[in-house]
Enzyme design. Sequence first.
Site, PDB file in Angstrom:
ATOM      1  N   LEU A 132     -10.274  -2.679  -2.303  1.00  0.00           N
ATOM      2  CA  LEU A 132     -10.473  -1.806  -3.459  1.00  0.00           C
ATOM      3  C   LEU A 132      -9.137  -1.443  -4.115  1.00  0.00           C
ATOM      4  O   LEU A 132      -8.984  -1.541  -5.325  1.00  0.00           O
ATOM      5  CB  LEU A 132     -11.197  -0.533  -3.025  1.00  0.00           C
ATOM      6  CG  LEU A 132     -11.469   0.529  -4.094  1.00  0.00           C
ATOM      7  CD1 LEU A 132     -12.411   0.002  -5.172  1.00  0.00           C
ATOM      8  CD2 LEU A 132     -12.054   1.796  -3.459  1.00  0.00           C
ATOM      9  N   SER A 133      -8.145  -1.073  -3.333  1.00  0.00           N
ATOM     10  CA  SER A 133      -6.864  -0.591  -3.864  1.00  0.00           C
ATOM     11  C   SER A 133      -6.060  -1.708  -4.522  1.00  0.00           C
ATOM     12  O   SER A 133      -6.153  -2.881  -4.137  1.00  0.00           O
ATOM     13  CB  SER A 133      -6.027   0.034  -2.745  1.00  0.00           C
ATOM     14  OG  SER A 133      -6.654   1.181  -2.229  1.00  0.00           O
ATOM     15  N   ASP A 248     -18.158   7.322   1.780  1.00  0.00           N
ATOM     16  CA  ASP A 248     -18.840   8.477   2.375  1.00  0.00           C
ATOM     17  C   ASP A 248     -19.172   8.215   3.832  1.00  0.00           C
ATOM     18  O   ASP A 248     -19.139   9.134   4.662  1.00  0.00           O
ATOM     19  CB  ASP A 248     -20.130   8.800   1.606  1.00  0.00           C
ATOM     20  CG  ASP A 248     -19.878   9.556   0.317  1.00  0.00           C
ATOM     21  OD1 ASP A 248     -18.750  10.046   0.110  1.00  0.00           O
ATOM     22  OD2 ASP A 248     -20.822   9.653  -0.499  1.00  0.00           O
ATOM     23  N   GLN A 345       7.066  16.971  21.235  1.00  0.00           N
ATOM     24  CA  GLN A 345       7.864  18.148  21.612  1.00  0.00           C
ATOM     25  C   GLN A 345       7.684  18.486  23.089  1.00  0.00           C
ATOM     26  O   GLN A 345       8.644  18.863  23.766  1.00  0.00           O
ATOM     27  CB  GLN A 345       7.463  19.339  20.737  1.00  0.00           C
ATOM     28  CG  GLN A 345       8.403  20.521  20.817  1.00  0.00           C
ATOM     29  CD  GLN A 345       9.745  20.240  20.139  1.00  0.00           C
ATOM     30  OE1 GLN A 345       9.851  19.305  19.350  1.00  0.00           O
ATOM     31  NE2 GLN A 345      10.740  21.040  20.444  1.00  0.00           N
ATOM     32  N   GLY A 349      13.015  14.819  24.943  1.00  0.00           N
ATOM     33  CA  GLY A 349      13.716  13.572  24.649  1.00  0.00           C
ATOM     34  C   GLY A 349      12.892  12.350  25.005  1.00  0.00           C
ATOM     35  O   GLY A 349      12.949  11.321  24.315  1.00  0.00           O
ATOM     36  N   GLU A 372      -8.365   5.374   3.466  1.00  0.00           N
ATOM     37  CA  GLU A 372      -9.781   5.755   3.293  1.00  0.00           C
ATOM     38  C   GLU A 372      -9.896   7.010   2.434  1.00  0.00           C
ATOM     39  O   GLU A 372     -10.792   7.839   2.643  1.00  0.00           O
ATOM     40  CB  GLU A 372     -10.462   5.985   4.640  1.00  0.00           C
ATOM     41  CG  GLU A 372     -10.518   4.762   5.503  1.00  0.00           C
ATOM     42  CD  GLU A 372     -11.707   3.881   5.229  1.00  0.00           C
ATOM     43  OE1 GLU A 372     -12.742   4.366   4.760  1.00  0.00           O
ATOM     44  OE2 GLU A 372     -11.585   2.680   5.482  1.00  0.00           O
ATOM     45  N   GLU A 376      -5.675  14.687   0.130  1.00  0.00           N
ATOM     46  CA  GLU A 376      -5.804  15.406  -1.132  1.00  0.00           C
ATOM     47  C   GLU A 376      -7.129  15.058  -1.819  1.00  0.00           C
ATOM     48  O   GLU A 376      -7.810  15.935  -2.370  1.00  0.00           O
ATOM     49  CB  GLU A 376      -4.617  15.080  -2.047  1.00  0.00           C
ATOM     50  CG  GLU A 376      -3.285  15.654  -1.589  1.00  0.00           C
ATOM     51  CD  GLU A 376      -2.675  14.929  -0.388  1.00  0.00           C
ATOM     52  OE1 GLU A 376      -1.788  15.508   0.260  1.00  0.00           O
ATOM     53  OE2 GLU A 376      -3.088  13.784  -0.107  1.00  0.00           O
TER      54      GLU A 376
END
Length: 387
Positions: A132-133, A248, A345, A349, A372, A376
């Site tokens: 699609l992109s 969806d 964390q 290290g 997908e 946003e």
Amino acid sequence: MSATSVGGDQYTLTEEQRDFRDVIRQLVSQRIAPRAAEIDATGEFPHDIAKLLAEQDLLGLPFDERHGGTGTGALMLCVAIEEIAKACASSSLILAVHDLGTLPIRLAGSAAMQDRVLPRYASGEWLAAFALSEPDAGSDAGGMRTNAVRRGDTWVLNGTKNWITNAGVAAAYIVFAVTDRSVSYSRGITAFLVEADRPGFAVAKLEHKMGMRGSPTGQLTFDDVELTDDDVIGTPGEGFKIAMRTLDHSRLGIAAQALGIAQGATDYAAAYARERTAFGKPINELQGIQFKLADMETRCAAGRELLYAAAARADRHAPDLGKYSAMAKLFCSDAAMDVTVEAVQVLGGYGYVTEYPVERMMRDAKLTQIYEGTNEIQRLVIGRSLR
């Protein structure tokens, strides 16, 4: 093997589903987890894992029994993706994209097309892809430039697609193209099934990525690729609607992948904290570490409840699936990013070096917030449902 529903919105896994989950867990532990670091390091598609998923009928999870699938529904598919992603996100993407790249055919394809191609996907003979992109059209489908023009009895396809998962390994691609520029993009885009051996089709390049390195992502080009009406999915002009319906549903797979990454990182960090000592005692007795692990586990548990509720809606064909799948993808992917950062964390290290898996999990988690539909866009989908 469908989910048990109580009161419309509640769900649980059946005993049969739990047994199936345990089988998948064992398979992941014995066959996939030992390969995860190597898959990431080499950046090569794990054909052996794809073959394994096919042999164990996991590639049949998205499909109905009449097409050779398991007929077990969206919830079981999400459970499987989650379990695989706990160990190897790249391997889980094989199954997630198998769902995404066949959904348009399952949702809108003709009976003849479904009978012709879905058994090949369900058996694992074919791997799937969804195109699609484009270079200038990611979240904005209205910027699509790939087009298909009718010439006699054929369609002639030209254009470029970007960021396509399974580029170069898929046997066929679901390709969306503009077929009528005189109307809005919501009515002028058509979906096509393009087999990889069609003259004029090429994989122009593969991307070098921060994470999900064992899953090829690339650019596709179409130079006068000839198609027929038998290759049209649904009817001409319905492509945008088909794409939105597909997303969806398919967002659930990415939510499941994100959840698996988060839970895998949490489990590893918790196990590490039981063994690592500082100030004369295991670090999981230090309140600072306990609080991190508590928050990580809580995020995973909350994400699982939301994801499974959304998947149960998909299995019931609930009208509010779009909102719930967007919420599940949003929450689980944000949780995956937050949790994996905290896992690094906890290990200190050691978390920052490739000898331990949490740095890979952190790199893999980032993509779940992007593909997908970016998070946003998920917020837009959710917000619009509240108007």
